[in-house]
Motif scaffolding. Structure first.
Motif, PDB file in Angstrom:
ATOM      1  N   LEU A  28      37.535  50.489  39.617  1.00 48.97           N
ATOM      2  CA  LEU A  28      37.016  49.049  39.285  1.00 48.97           C
ATOM      3  C   LEU A  28      35.638  48.917  39.830  1.00 48.97           C
ATOM      4  O   LEU A  28      35.077  49.318  40.816  1.00 48.97           O
ATOM      5  CB  LEU A  28      37.781  48.006  40.194  1.00 48.97           C
ATOM      6  CG  LEU A  28      39.130  47.864  39.864  1.00 48.97           C
ATOM      7  CD1 LEU A  28      39.817  46.606  40.728  1.00 48.97           C
ATOM      8  CD2 LEU A  28      39.490  47.676  38.407  1.00 48.97           C
ATOM      9  N   ALA A  29      34.648  48.446  38.815  1.00 47.88           N
ATOM     10  CA  ALA A  29      33.337  48.298  39.111  1.00 47.88           C
ATOM     11  C   ALA A  29      32.707  46.944  38.667  1.00 47.88           C
ATOM     12  O   ALA A  29      33.268  46.063  38.116  1.00 47.88           O
ATOM     13  CB  ALA A  29      32.601  49.281  38.231  1.00 47.88           C
ATOM     14  N   VAL A  30      31.399  46.533  39.536  1.00 44.12           N
ATOM     15  CA  VAL A  30      30.803  45.321  39.300  1.00 44.12           C
ATOM     16  C   VAL A  30      29.448  45.841  38.546  1.00 44.12           C
ATOM     17  O   VAL A  30      28.848  46.477  39.349  1.00 44.12           O
ATOM     18  CB  VAL A  30      30.646  44.457  40.487  1.00 44.12           C
ATOM     19  CG1 VAL A  30      29.840  43.412  40.150  1.00 44.12           C
ATOM     20  CG2 VAL A  30      31.988  43.665  40.711  1.00 44.12           C
ATOM     21  N   GLY A  31      29.090  45.216  37.677  1.00 43.84           N
ATOM     22  CA  GLY A  31      27.465  45.394  37.196  1.00 43.84           C
ATOM     23  C   GLY A  31      26.581  44.397  37.996  1.00 43.84           C
ATOM     24  O   GLY A  31      26.822  43.003  38.155  1.00 43.84           O
ATOM     25  N   VAL A  68      30.031  41.200  35.587  1.00 40.04           N
ATOM     26  CA  VAL A  68      28.617  41.513  35.658  1.00 40.04           C
ATOM     27  C   VAL A  68      27.814  40.154  36.159  1.00 40.04           C
ATOM     28  O   VAL A  68      28.129  39.029  35.716  1.00 40.04           O
ATOM     29  CB  VAL A  68      28.143  41.633  34.257  1.00 40.04           C
ATOM     30  CG1 VAL A  68      26.499  41.961  34.332  1.00 40.04           C
ATOM     31  CG2 VAL A  68      28.872  43.287  33.612  1.00 40.04           C
ATOM     32  N   LEU A  69      27.099  40.522  37.202  1.00 38.94           N
ATOM     33  CA  LEU A  69      26.227  39.303  37.842  1.00 38.94           C
ATOM     34  C   LEU A  69      24.814  39.551  37.899  1.00 38.94           C
ATOM     35  O   LEU A  69      24.477  40.674  37.783  1.00 38.94           O
ATOM     36  CB  LEU A  69      26.990  39.357  39.274  1.00 38.94           C
ATOM     37  CG  LEU A  69      28.310  39.040  39.763  1.00 38.94           C
ATOM     38  CD1 LEU A  69      28.765  39.289  41.270  1.00 38.94           C
ATOM     39  CD2 LEU A  69      28.681  37.392  39.332  1.00 38.94           C
ATOM     40  N   SER A  87      24.690  37.552  46.437  1.00 34.43           N
ATOM     41  CA  SER A  87      25.755  37.156  47.224  1.00 34.43           C
ATOM     42  C   SER A  87      26.988  37.107  46.792  1.00 34.43           C
ATOM     43  O   SER A  87      28.076  37.463  47.409  1.00 34.43           O
ATOM     44  CB  SER A  87      25.241  35.583  47.571  1.00 34.43           C
ATOM     45  OG  SER A  87      23.936  35.585  48.103  1.00 34.43           O
ATOM     46  N   GLN A  88      27.052  36.797  45.424  1.00 33.67           N
ATOM     47  CA  GLN A  88      28.502  37.023  44.875  1.00 33.67           C
ATOM     48  C   GLN A  88      29.018  38.333  44.825  1.00 33.67           C
ATOM     49  O   GLN A  88      30.178  38.842  44.939  1.00 33.67           O
ATOM     50  CB  GLN A  88      28.425  36.496  43.486  1.00 33.67           C
ATOM     51  CG  GLN A  88      28.090  34.866  43.265  1.00 33.67           C
ATOM     52  CD  GLN A  88      28.054  34.708  41.762  1.00 33.67           C
ATOM     53  OE1 GLN A  88      28.928  34.715  41.131  1.00 33.67           O
ATOM     54  NE2 GLN A  88      26.928  33.982  41.233  1.00 33.67           N
ATOM     55  N   GLU A  95      35.928  41.009  49.765  1.00 31.62           N
ATOM     56  CA  GLU A  95      37.426  40.913  49.068  1.00 31.62           C
ATOM     57  C   GLU A  95      38.129  42.057  48.593  1.00 31.62           C
ATOM     58  O   GLU A  95      39.142  41.823  48.096  1.00 31.62           O
ATOM     59  CB  GLU A  95      37.355  39.855  48.245  1.00 31.62           C
ATOM     60  CG  GLU A  95      36.827  38.201  48.848  1.00 31.62           C
ATOM     61  CD  GLU A  95      36.769  37.183  47.507  1.00 31.62           C
ATOM     62  OE1 GLU A  95      37.328  37.577  46.403  1.00 31.62           O
ATOM     63  OE2 GLU A  95      36.579  36.106  47.803  1.00 31.62           O
ATOM     64  N   ARG A  96      37.403  43.197  48.643  1.00 30.61           N
ATOM     65  CA  ARG A  96      37.789  44.375  48.000  1.00 30.61           C
ATOM     66  C   ARG A  96      38.238  44.320  46.777  1.00 30.61           C
ATOM     67  O   ARG A  96      39.165  44.944  46.036  1.00 30.61           O
ATOM     68  CB  ARG A  96      38.907  44.995  49.135  1.00 30.61           C
ATOM     69  CG  ARG A  96      38.595  45.334  50.508  1.00 30.61           C
ATOM     70  CD  ARG A  96      37.542  46.368  50.667  1.00 30.61           C
ATOM     71  NE  ARG A  96      37.679  47.061  52.004  1.00 30.61           N
ATOM     72  CZ  ARG A  96      36.774  46.621  52.811  1.00 30.61           C
ATOM     73  NH1 ARG A  96      36.092  45.673  52.510  1.00 30.61           N
ATOM     74  NH2 ARG A  96      36.703  47.188  54.028  1.00 30.61           N
TER      75      ARG A  96
END
Length: 282
Positions: A28-31, A68-69, A87-88, A95-96
């Motif tokens: 799982l990834a966040v951009g 994506v933030l 910050s998000q 929260e893993r």
């Protein structure tokens, strides 16, 4: 075979749970996207281009991009934790919710090497999140990736320092020739669109009025009160105060001069000379 103690069994179960949790978010990834105001029009740095690169990379390597933030119009010198978008990112990391943070380039994370390296280390140590640059092929989860990341961050910081010094040098040269070398356009003037100043025919009379009243011996408060009584908006469109009346009276631009103080590596250069613009007061 020896029987495990209750404490050991608890530790083993906790480790199994943590391993399962890590495995669950492994893919799982966040951009994260960032662009400063000065970069918004530059090729290759727009938010849509950054997002496109990140989404293409996630698809290519089999990562599930959960979110994506972005931080639009935020300088890379601002601490990541103080940016709304990042910050998000930190909240999701705590929260893993993901294990990989994707950026188009590492300088999107921070321009300053200390900020970049510290942020990377904290994400890894506190939340088990590694950072990948989708255009620089670096993963901070590996020792070599951490080393290269530090080098690239240092290069980005040096590049920014060079740009700042080059810009400052250009401003000093322009001021030395009597030109307007940047900053807020003074009340009573307009930009000529070429880096110079033109007299604002609507506000210039207000400037002359303030200087005339000051020359007649009126106090700063009295001048401000009279402007407010006549409904004259201040430079910010609000009330006049003694402080902004004083600021205007002490600005030599109105007498046709330019004045700047430049500080470079501790050396101070004071420019105070006749300007190329027209004066408003005599």
């Amino acid at each position: 075979m020896a029987t495990s103690s209750a404490r050991a069994r608890l530790a083993l179960r906790r480790n199994a749970v943590q391993t399962a949790q890590r495995e669950e978010v492994r893919a799982l990834a966040v951009g994260y996207l960032r662009v400063s105001t000065d970069e918004q029009a530059q090729r290759g740095n727009s938010l849509p281009e950054q997002e496109q690169a990140i989404r293409a990379y996630a698809t290519a390597v089999g990562l599930d991009l959960v979110q994506v933030l972005a931080d639009p119009g935020v300088s890379g010198t601002v601490k990541p934790a103080e940016r709304p978008g990042f910050s998000q990112v930190l909240q999701l990391a705590a929260e893993r919710r993901f294990s990989v943070l994707l950026v188009k380039r590492f300088d999107r994370l921070a321009r300053n090497i200390a900020l970049a390296v510290t942020t990377s280390a904290e994400l890894d140590t506190d939340h088990g999140v590694t950072i990948r640059s989708v255009t620089e092929a670096i993963d901070t989860g590996s020792p070599s990736g951490k080393l290269i990341f530090g080098v690239l961050s240092a290069m980005a910081e040096q590049e920014r320092s060079v740009i700042i010094e080059r810009t400052k040098g250009g401003r000093m040269q322009k001021a030395g020739r009597g030109g307007f070398a940047g900053g807020v356009i003074p009340y009573g003037y307009l930009s000529d669109g070429k880096g110079g100043l033109l007299i604002d025919v609507e506000r210039a009379p207000i400037v002359r009025r303030i200087f005339d009243e000051n020359g007649a011996g009126r106090t700063l408060k009295s001048i401000a009160d009279s402007l407010n009584a006549d409904g004259v908006p201040s430079p910010k469109g609000k009330r006049w105060w003694p402080s902004n009346v004083s600021y205007l009276l002490n600005n030599q631009v109105y007498s046709g001069k330019v004045e700047y103080v430049f500080v470079t590596d501790g050396a101070v250069t004071h420019v105070n000379r006749q300007g190329a613009h027209a004066r408003i007061v005599r």
